[in-house]
Motif scaffolding. Structure first.
Motif, PDB file in Angstrom:
ATOM      1  N   MET A   1       7.706   9.245  -8.054  1.00 14.93           N
ATOM      2  CA  MET A   1       6.518   8.683  -7.435  1.00 14.93           C
ATOM      3  C   MET A   1       5.470   9.771  -7.384  1.00 14.93           C
ATOM      4  O   MET A   1       5.775  10.929  -7.109  1.00 14.93           O
ATOM      5  N   PHE A  30      -1.931  -0.563 -14.694  1.00 20.38           N
ATOM      6  CA  PHE A  30      -1.264  -1.579 -13.879  1.00 20.38           C
ATOM      7  C   PHE A  30      -0.468  -2.532 -14.771  1.00 20.38           C
ATOM      8  O   PHE A  30       0.672  -2.877 -14.456  1.00 20.38           O
ATOM      9  N   GLY A  33       2.754  -1.280 -15.689  1.00 13.46           N
ATOM     10  CA  GLY A  33       3.679  -1.114 -14.580  1.00 13.46           C
ATOM     11  C   GLY A  33       3.759   0.295 -14.035  1.00 13.46           C
ATOM     12  O   GLY A  33       4.665   0.613 -13.262  1.00 13.46           O
ATOM     13  N   VAL A  36       0.854   1.529  -9.031  1.00 15.48           N
ATOM     14  CA  VAL A  36       1.259   0.543  -8.038  1.00 15.48           C
ATOM     15  C   VAL A  36       0.179   0.323  -6.982  1.00 15.48           C
ATOM     16  O   VAL A  36       0.239  -0.654  -6.236  1.00 15.48           O
ATOM     17  N   LEU A  90       9.107  -2.914  -1.423  1.00 16.51           N
ATOM     18  CA  LEU A  90       8.703  -1.738  -2.212  1.00 16.51           C
ATOM     19  C   LEU A  90       9.900  -0.873  -2.617  1.00 16.51           C
ATOM     20  O   LEU A  90       9.746   0.296  -2.929  1.00 16.51           O
ATOM     21  N   ARG A  92      11.475  -0.572  -5.275  1.00 16.56           N
ATOM     22  CA  ARG A  92      11.413   0.036  -6.615  1.00 16.56           C
ATOM     23  C   ARG A  92      10.771   1.418  -6.589  1.00 16.56           C
ATOM     24  O   ARG A  92      10.882   2.183  -7.542  1.00 16.56           O
ATOM     25  N   LEU A  93      10.095   1.758  -5.511  1.00 12.19           N
ATOM     26  CA  LEU A  93       9.448   3.063  -5.409  1.00 12.19           C
ATOM     27  C   LEU A  93      10.395   4.165  -4.987  1.00 12.19           C
ATOM     28  O   LEU A  93      10.073   5.341  -5.095  1.00 12.19           O
TER      29      LEU A  93
END
Length: 95
Positions: A1, A30, A33, A36, A90, A92-93
């Motif tokens: 991240m 965006f 992907g 975010v 969230l 996936r972060l």
């Protein structure tokens, strides 16, 4: 991240002239992907982007394609971090 901050190094007139191209580039990130979240700083001295799902060298390569970067309108700071806790939705972060 990653948290990316953009600091404008040019007058807002020049930033505004390049804004449509910058936004088109942001939209592409965006769609891929990678980004975010993104938006302007308050007050309007730059912007902030949250990016995930890629390694730093790829992020740097993508940032090099930003029209703000190519026209020398902004400087970038990249902070990498590993989210340990996120709100539901969230996940996936998380690293």
């Amino acid at each position: 991240m990653f948290v990316i901050t953009l600091s404008y190094v040019a007058d807002l007139d020049r930033i505004d002239e390049a804004m449509d191209d910058h936004r088109e580039w942001v939209d592409g990130q965006f769609e891929d992907g990678v980004f975010v979240a993104s938006g302007a700083m308050v007050p309007r001295t730059g912007g902030v982007i949250l990016a995930a799902g890629l390694e730093r060298p790829e992020l740097e390569a993508r940032l090099a394609l930003d029209p703000f970067q190519q026209k020398g309108l902004a400087e970038y700071t990249i902070v990498e971090f590993a989210p340990r806790k996120v709100v539901p939705g969230l996940e996936r972060l998380q690293a």
